[in-house]
Write an enzyme that holds these catalytic residues in place. Structure first.
Site, PDB file in Angstrom:
ATOM      1  N   CYS A  12      67.100  50.462  37.994  1.00 48.63           N
ATOM      2  CA  CYS A  12      67.298  49.326  37.575  1.00 48.63           C
ATOM      3  C   CYS A  12      65.773  48.346  38.876  1.00 48.63           C
ATOM      4  CB  CYS A  12      67.820  48.196  38.036  1.00 48.63           C
ATOM      5  SG  CYS A  12      69.394  48.426  37.451  1.00 48.63           S
ATOM      6  N   ASP A  33      76.330  40.185  36.848  1.00 50.69           N
ATOM      7  CA  ASP A  33      77.048  40.908  37.799  1.00 50.69           C
ATOM      8  C   ASP A  33      75.107  41.287  38.652  1.00 50.69           C
ATOM      9  OD1 ASP A  33      75.139  42.346  35.767  1.00 50.69           O
ATOM     10  OD2 ASP A  33      75.597  44.262  35.461  1.00 50.69           O
ATOM     11  N   ASP A  42      72.702  35.860  29.112  1.00 52.01           N
ATOM     12  CA  ASP A  42      73.959  36.641  29.823  1.00 52.01           C
ATOM     13  C   ASP A  42      74.422  38.720  29.820  1.00 52.01           C
ATOM     14  OD1 ASP A  42      76.991  36.230  31.226  1.00 52.01           O
ATOM     15  OD2 ASP A  42      76.916  34.754  29.514  1.00 52.01           O
ATOM     16  N   HIS A  94      71.562  59.679  21.160  1.00 47.36           N
ATOM     17  CA  HIS A  94      70.708  60.226  20.815  1.00 47.36           C
ATOM     18  C   HIS A  94      70.101  60.300  21.833  1.00 47.36           C
ATOM     19  CE1 HIS A  94      67.130  59.940  17.930  1.00 47.36           C
ATOM     20  NE2 HIS A  94      66.718  58.793  19.223  1.00 47.36           N
TER      21      HIS A  94
END
Length: 335
Positions: free
Chosen positions: A18, A228, A54, A144
């Site tokens: 991330c 989160d 969100d 995919h």
């Protein structure tokens, strides 16, 4: 005699996990023009969309269920393909849990440099995702794939949710305590792993732990506000929550838990560019007298981090509280 060095997946990525997210400020400017409602008849009512950034979209189908949907994928954060698959799957499911939902079905999203890395490694990545889906009680049905110079993996996840018991990032009110369900420090440990090859089982264990139990506990406790903690770090995600809720978040830095080795990794310089961008983004909205190093840890770009809950959850530390809006653009006070 010739020897072949083992392939390190993290060596095929410009960043990791991330921490590779587009910086939050840039991302908000990109999607700003997409907030206006569309024209024409829609097949479902959009309850949660882009407005407050969100964790997932929520739609209510007339006469049917209320559904929550998200997608998340990223570059390798560890070298073991099976662990990477598990981490990416847990991270994708986390967006559904952060809304208070239950994942029902997921589809794989895979980008793979087929001329550089054997497909057997890709199979291990997918196996990790499948095992997490089974653990979560969520079907994994196809997906995919594309040929890409840089490996990437994740999932698009659809779940169901009770619209009367959702967790949203705009539902915070003053005097609510703030609870964090996983320790910070994943980002600096992953950066060290990418640079040196050192492994950190404590980071892998944290990243592969589902946020399911924490989400269920929050919903059962009547909590209405949560998010989160992932690529924008604790400070970034808390800024978004406080801004959306019209409050100021106060954090006691001494209460924030960290993984073993995180501070050493910071001291040794293993800080990602994403973490530095996170801190730069929130700095205009931050009132703090902490050192730069402490603030970098609080802005550390997490991969598959925990939930940040406006409420108390047994077994998890309370790290601060929400208070009335302070004004002057300040959303975060950290001492």
């Amino acid at each position: 005699m010739t020897t072949t060095e083992p392939r390190r997946l993290t060596g095929y990525a410009h960043g990791g996990g991330c921490a590779c997210k587009i910086p939050p400020g840039e991302l908000e400017s990109v999607v700003a023009g997409l907030l206006q409602p569309g024209t024409g008849d829609m097949n479902a009512e959009l309850l949660v969309g882009l407005d407050d950034g969100d964790d997932a979209a929520v739609v209510r189908v007339p006469g049917g269920p209320t559904m929550v949907a998200t997608a998340d994928f990223f570059t390798p954060v560890v070298d073991d393909p099976y662990d990477w698959g598990r981490i990416a799957a847990v991270n994708a499911l986390s967006d559904v849990y952060a809304m208070g939902g239950t994942p029902v079905v997921a589809v794989n999203l895979l980008a793979w440099p087929r001329d550089l890395l054997p497909m057997e490694l890709a199979a291990e990545v997918l196996r990790g995702g499948l095992d997490v889906g089974r653990q979560a009680g969520c079907h994994v049905a196809g997906g995919h794939s594309v040929d890409d110079p840089e490996p990437k993996y994740g999932m698009a996840v659809t779940g169901v949710i009770d619209p009367e018991r959702m967790l949203r990032n705009d539902a915070g009110v003053p005097r609510m305590p703030l609870t964090l369900t996983k320790p910070l420090g994943i980002g600096v440990l992953n950066s060290r792993h990418k640079a040196t090859g050192e492994t950190f089982p404590q980071a892998i264990a944290t990243m592969t732990t589902l946020n399911r139990d924490a989400s269920r506990a929050a919903v059962e406790a009547g909590v209405t506000c949560a998010t989160d903690v992932t690529g924008f770090g604790l400070l970034g995600h808390l800024h978004k929550l406080a801004r959306a809720s019209g409050v100021t978040a106060h954090i006691d830095a001494s209460r924030v838990p960290y993984l073993e080795g995180a501070r050493k990794a910071l001291t040794d310089g293993y800080v990602s560019g994403g973490t530095r961008r996170n801190l730069d983004w929130v700095r205009p909205h931050l009132d703090s007298d902490l050192s730069e190093d402490e603030l970098l840890l609080l802005a550390d770009a997490q991969t598959s981090g925990g939930l940040l809950v406006a409420g108390e959850l047994p077994g998890h530390p309370v790290i601060g509280e929400l208070r009335a809006a302070r004004g002057e653009g300040i959303t975060l006070v950290v001492r």
